[in-house]
Design a protein around this motif. Structure first.
Motif, PDB file in Angstrom:
ATOM      1  N   THR A 439       0.874  -1.182   0.000  1.00 50.46           N
ATOM      2  CA  THR A 439       0.000   0.000   0.000  1.00 50.46           C
ATOM      3  C   THR A 439       0.902   1.221   0.000  1.00 50.46           C
ATOM      4  OG1 THR A 439      -0.129  -0.059   2.410  1.00 50.46           O
ATOM      5  CG2 THR A 439      -1.889  -1.158   1.192  1.00 50.46           C
ATOM      6  N   PRO A 440       1.258   1.757  -1.184  1.00 54.82           N
ATOM      7  CA  PRO A 440       2.186   2.891  -1.249  1.00 54.82           C
ATOM      8  C   PRO A 440       1.642   4.115  -0.514  1.00 54.82           C
ATOM      9  CG  PRO A 440       1.866   1.903  -3.407  1.00 54.82           C
ATOM     10  CD  PRO A 440       0.826   1.324  -2.512  1.00 54.82           C
ATOM     11  N   ARG A 441       2.535   4.814   0.202  1.00 54.82           N
ATOM     12  CA  ARG A 441       2.155   6.000   0.967  1.00 54.82           C
ATOM     13  C   ARG A 441       2.784   7.277   0.421  1.00 54.82           C
ATOM     14  NH1 ARG A 441      -2.272   4.356   3.673  1.00 54.82           N
ATOM     15  NH2 ARG A 441      -1.858   2.517   4.949  1.00 54.82           N
ATOM     16  N   ASN A 442       3.812   7.133  -0.446  1.00 54.40           N
ATOM     17  CA  ASN A 442       4.491   8.308  -0.971  1.00 54.40           C
ATOM     18  C   ASN A 442       4.433   8.288  -2.509  1.00 54.40           C
ATOM     19  OD1 ASN A 442       5.459   9.230   1.621  1.00 54.40           O
ATOM     20  ND2 ASN A 442       6.880   7.492   1.541  1.00 54.40           N
ATOM     21  N   PRO A 443       4.067   9.445  -3.131  1.00 53.01           N
ATOM     22  CA  PRO A 443       4.024   9.484  -4.594  1.00 53.01           C
ATOM     23  C   PRO A 443       5.433   9.453  -5.177  1.00 53.01           C
ATOM     24  CG  PRO A 443       3.564  11.654  -3.692  1.00 53.01           C
ATOM     25  CD  PRO A 443       3.674  10.734  -2.527  1.00 53.01           C
ATOM     26  N   GLY A 444       5.533   9.010  -6.428  1.00 50.54           N
ATOM     27  CA  GLY A 444       6.819   8.950  -7.101  1.00 50.54           C
ATOM     28  C   GLY A 444       7.031   7.625  -7.796  1.00 50.54           C
ATOM     29  N   THR A 445       8.191   7.502  -8.427  1.00 53.26           N
ATOM     30  CA  THR A 445       8.525   6.272  -9.159  1.00 53.26           C
ATOM     31  C   THR A 445       9.678   5.573  -8.446  1.00 53.26           C
ATOM     32  OG1 THR A 445       7.828   7.281 -11.244  1.00 53.26           O
ATOM     33  CG2 THR A 445       9.250   5.342 -11.372  1.00 53.26           C
ATOM     34  N   SER A 446       9.554   4.286  -8.261  1.00 53.95           N
ATOM     35  CA  SER A 446      10.606   3.500  -7.600  1.00 53.95           C
ATOM     36  C   SER A 446      10.714   2.142  -8.267  1.00 53.95           C
ATOM     37  CB  SER A 446      10.314   3.337  -6.107  1.00 53.95           C
ATOM     38  OG  SER A 446       9.073   2.711  -5.913  1.00 53.95           O
ATOM     39  N   GLU A 447      11.804   1.482  -8.040  1.00 52.91           N
ATOM     40  CA  GLU A 447      12.088   0.187  -8.652  1.00 52.91           C
ATOM     41  C   GLU A 447      12.141  -0.873  -7.562  1.00 52.91           C
ATOM     42  OE1 GLU A 447      14.868  -0.735 -12.320  1.00 52.91           O
ATOM     43  OE2 GLU A 447      16.024  -0.772 -10.454  1.00 52.91           O
TER      44      GLU A 447
END
Length: 473
Positions: A439-447
């Protein structure tokens, strides 16, 4: 012309000559006596000096003639020398001169004889002293005489045999004094002051001491520390011992105990303290700890082995234990649930070990994160891809596991993307599936990178794959 006083006659020339001759004689006698006295004093001084240095014994010096000490010799020489100075002032009579001459001659001769005798006696005394010293040193000291100890060599006539009651009293420490009779005793032979004693273990394990008497008293000390059995007339003279007039005896040499091989005993296991249990359940800590403990975790399987995951599930810092022992029977139906078990825990590395299970109890499964009202993006299999996920919504990744290996991600990535669950789902045969739910809590792109590594060895990676996750508000 004046008359002489008190009717004294006037001195004639013949009288003057006689007076001068007397004075000359007296003078010569005084000189001889003085010389003799000086020689004696000098000799005495030399002997005293030799005695002081250790050259001659003290007895030699003590044999000097009376009056020949330095002080007395000087006093004599002064006393004899006085007439020399006073001769001119006070002349003596002819009778006195003859008397002095007669006395001086024997004195001089005595002094010379004493000096010769002293010289002759000094070496004799020295030789005698050294001879006595050598004889005393050569003669060995005589050993002290030992008083012969009284020994009983005759046996008394045969008496009445001891009864069972008397034998009990005889072998009881603190009682039975005065009991006597024919009987037999067994014990250990001890020797004290050359006398043989039989040390018997009494009824209450206390020792009693009996003196062995009789014709064999001279032979028995050779069996010291042997097991000896004697029979004869026994007398208990005190509450803790007595005498035995030995009629027969037998001795047995104690058997040498063979050195026993050291037995390796296992260290006794103990219950682990709360601090040690905490170290067991944390990653990278407590390697080598072993003991009884109770653990709680999620039950999984890798091949045919049951695995209890106790912390950091789904990450490369996961701590899990293989479950062994008879207590694992019936666990298969609880796979994927929470278990509370007790057993012998042995942590072999920082990421786990094994547990020999004694008993276990299932616990209610913790409340799962509600997935209702969420947009969930699903990823199946090891396919590198890119996905878009809405903020505070869900992402699931399902991966197939193989026996002995498990899927995991880095702890930092799990925190960044918001890993909530990593559940194991048993499949057909030995295969299983692991589901990661984020459940992602921070916006942005990650790998995100997933690793298939050996269980309990996160560093041994079989393969990996990546997906790109873009979190949109």
């Amino acid at each position: 012309m004046a008359k002489p006083k008190s009717g004294a006659k006037k001195a004639t020339p013949a009288a003057k000559k006689d007076k001068a001759a007397r004075l000359e004689l007296l003078k010569n006698a005084s000189e001889r006596v003085a010389k003799a006295a000086t020689k004696v004093a000098k000799a005495v001084k030399e002997k005293v000096a030799e005695v002081a240095k250790g050259k001659a014994p003290a007895k030699a010096a003590s044999k000097a003639p009376k009056g020949a000490t330095p002080k007395s010799a000087e006093a004599k020489s002064e006393a004899k020398a006085e007439p020399k100075s006073e001769a001119k002032a006070e002349p003596k009579t002819e009778a006195k001169a003859k008397t002095a001459k007669a006395e001086a001659a024997p004195k001089a001769e005595k002094a010379e004889k004493a000096e010769k005798a002293e010289k002759a006696e000094t070496p004799k005394a020295a030789k005698g002293a050294t001879g006595k010293g050598k004889a005393a040193a050569a003669a060995p000291a005589a050993p002290p005489l030992e008083k012969p100890r009284p020994r009983a060599t005759k046996l008394p006539p045969v008496g009445s045999s001891l009864t069972k009651r008397e034998m009990e009293q005889l072998l009881s420490a603190g009682e039975g004094r005065g009991v006597y009779g024919e009987g037999s005793l067994k014990g250990r032979l001890a020797v004290t002051d050359g006398m043989p004693y039989l040390v018997v273990v009494g009824r209450d394990k206390r020792e009693l001491t009996f003196l062995l008497q009789g014709p064999d008293q001279e032979v028995l000390p050779a069996y010291m520390d042997h097991k000896v059995s004697v029979s004869g007339l026994i007398r208990k003279t005190t509450n803790y011992g007595g005498t035995v007039d030995v009629r027969k005896y037998s001795a047995k040499k104690p058997e040498a105990e063979a050195p026993s091989a050291p037995v390796e005993t296992e260290a006794k296991l103990r219950y682990l303290s709360p601090g040690e249990t905490s170290m067991v359940t944390n990653a990278g800590m407590g390697a080598g700890i072993k003991g009884f403990a109770s653990l709680r975790g999620s039950l999984e399987m890798t091949g045919e082995d049951f695995v209890l995951v106790v912390s950091n599930g789904g990450t490369r810092q996961q701590v899990s234990f293989i479950l062994e022992g008879k207590g694992t029977k019936g666990m298969r139906k609880y796979v994927g649930q929470q278990l509370f078990l007790t057993g012998v825990v042995e942590k072999s590395s920082g990421w786990g070990g094994k547990v020999v299970v004694e008993n276990f109890e299932p616990r209610p499964t913790e409340a799962r994160v509600s997935r209702e009202d969420m947009e969930i993006v699903h990823v199946e299999g090891e396919v590198p891809t890119s996905v878009d996920v809405r903020l505070n919504h869900g992402l699931t990744v399902r991966l197939q596991e193989q026996p002995g290996f498990t899927w995991a991600i880095e702890p930092t990535a799990a925190k960044r993307v918001g890993l909530r669950e990593a559940r194991f789902e048993p499949g057909e045969g030995n295969a299983g599936t692991r589901e990661f739910f984020f459940t992602p809590r921070n916006p942005g792109t990650s790998e995100l990178e997933f690793f298939l590594a050996k269980a309990f060895t996160p560093g041994a990676v079989e393969r990996s794959f990546k997906i790109t996750v873009t979190v949109k508000p």
